[in-house]
Design an enzyme around this catalytic site. Structure first.
Site, PDB file in Angstrom:
ATOM      1  CE  LYS A 176       0.693  -4.835  -0.584  1.00 31.42           C
ATOM      2  NZ  LYS A 176       0.425  -6.144  -0.744  1.00 31.42           N
ATOM      3  CD1 TRP A 205      -4.250  -9.750  -0.363  1.00 28.14           C
ATOM      4  CD2 TRP A 205      -3.152 -10.843  -2.124  1.00 28.14           C
ATOM      5  NE1 TRP A 205      -3.767  -8.856  -1.348  1.00 28.14           N
ATOM      6  CE2 TRP A 205      -3.088  -9.354  -2.464  1.00 28.14           C
ATOM      7  CE3 TRP A 205      -2.678 -11.565  -3.088  1.00 28.14           C
ATOM      8  CZ2 TRP A 205      -2.737  -8.721  -3.531  1.00 28.14           C
ATOM      9  CZ3 TRP A 205      -1.916 -10.999  -4.401  1.00 28.14           C
ATOM     10  CH2 TRP A 205      -1.956  -9.585  -4.537  1.00 28.14           C
ATOM     11  CG  ASP A 227       0.136 -12.882   3.155  1.00 27.96           C
ATOM     12  OD1 ASP A 227       0.886 -11.839   3.497  1.00 27.96           O
ATOM     13  OD2 ASP A 227      -0.569 -12.935   1.966  1.00 27.96           O
TER      14      ASP A 227
END
Ligand SMILES: *Cc1c(COP(=O)(O)O)cnc(C)c1O
Length: 359
Positions: free
Chosen positions: A195, A101, A171
């Site tokens: 999530k 990511w 993030d």
């Protein structure tokens, strides 16, 4: 029968939240309609979105000089939105590469300015958090980007470098609400909801006010933080139902004791699983030491065949989505806030049983 779902995302939601959403599905309060059917400009919905923001501010102790934005496009859109809005003073930013990511964030930002990798753990398949040499950080960078919890590789940051005033952008898709964080240490925090916060389709951005208002001229209107901040996340139709579910999740977190309580139970769940893996002669956690994530736990047997057998038999036992990310292989158990302690106990029992039967 409900299963224990170890998916990395979309992931489990607390059963209490799903039940309350079910109760309110046909009629929210006295409104005569589902939240899904409400005008985002209605009085009822205005109260919902305001209360969700207030709850998030309270739980995360978000300082007053930060805006909370409810957006769409996933964390992946932030990979472009962050540089378009923040990389417009000196047109450069620093990145730590700690997984896929953060790599994607780096690649995307590189399209809009000069991006520098200041640390990387690629040499060992991102199985650790790289040491950051503060002397390498550019004091003129517009921001410094990290992925706080690496969902795929199962590592997490436990400390932040001194960036000498350069705003830290994090993030937090796979760890937001899992433990308290000091929001004031960050310039911007972003997270996809699927999530730890709610259903897919909602992205939360927490941004320090002074970082708003510097968007590049090429920035699409919908990618401009200023537009969303000025319009209270109502420039266009926000993901109304996802925001409502986030509100129910926040109520649940608060009832459980808030983020301190989340941290305590999450550490307990993670310890139970890591201890089991560390004691095992068949299984091995792919990350060791302090960098171990308490949200995502990758592990392997060393044999692709046994890994596949494990995943298959776990599924039959009601422990689903435990296959590792396609780039790592093996297994991964994502144990977000909504995974009950009993779910991890069941997994540990299953690991021990599988080991006894297969060595
Ligand atoms: C899941 C995830 C993403 C991607 O999120 P999307 O909402 O699918 O764009 C980005 N970063 C991290 C850390 C993630 O866990």
């Amino acid at each position: 029968m409900r299963v224990y779902n170890f998916s990395a995302g979309p992931a489990m939601l607390p059963e209490e939240v799903l039940k309350r959403a079910a109760d309110e599905m046909l009629e929210y309060g006295e409104s005569g309609q589902s939240v899904m059917e409400m005008s985002h400009r209605s009085k009822e919905y205005g109260e919902i979105i305001a209360s969700v923001e207030a709850k998030l501010r309270e739980l995360m102790a978000i300082p007053d000089n930060y805006k909370v934005l409810f957006l769409q496009g996933g964390a992946s859109s932030q990979f472009a939105m962050v540089p378009m809005n923040l990389m417009n003073k000196n047109n450069k930013a620093d990145f730590v590469l700690s997984g896929q990511w953060s790599n994607k964030a780096y690649q995307e930002a590189s399209r809009y300015g000069k991006c520098t990798v200041v640390a990387s753990s690629k040499d060992k398949v991102y199985s650790y958090i790289p040491e950051i040499d503060e002397s390498k950080l550019d004091p003129e960078a517009d921001y410094f980007h990290i992925c706080y919890n690496n969902t795929i590789y199962g590592t997490r940051f436990t400390s932040l470098p001194d960036t000498k005033g350069v705003p830290i952008v994090a993030d937090m898709s796979s760890c937001i609400l899992s433990e308290p964080v000091d929001v004031s240490q960050f310039g911007l925090i972003y997270a996809g909801a699927q999530k730890n916060m709610g259903p897919a389709g909602l992205t939360v951005v927490i941004i320090r006010e002074d970082l708003i208002g510097n968007a590049m001229d090429i920035t699409p209107t919908m990618f401009n933080y200023q537009i969303h901040a000025d319009n209270g996340s109502m420039y266009n139709t926000p993901p109304t139902y996802g925001i409502y579910i986030l509100g129910l999740v926040l109520d649940w977190v608060k009832e459980k004791g808030g983020l301190e309580a989340m941290k305590e139970i999450n550490e307990k769940k993670a310890k139970l699983l890591y201890d089991c893996l560390d004691e095992s002669k068949l299984f091995k956690a792919t990350v060791s030491g302090k960098d171990r994530s308490i949200m995502n736990v990758p592990f392997v047997t060393g044999s692709d065949e046994l890994d596949a057998k494990f995943v298959k038999e776990a599924k039959a036992a009601g422990l689903i989505n435990i296959k590792g990310h396609r780039s790592v292989g093996g297994m991964r158990a994502s144990i977000y806030n909504a995974m009950p302690y009993e779910g991890v106990e069941k997994l540990v029992e299953f690991i021990r049983k599988f080991e006894a039967e297969n060595v």
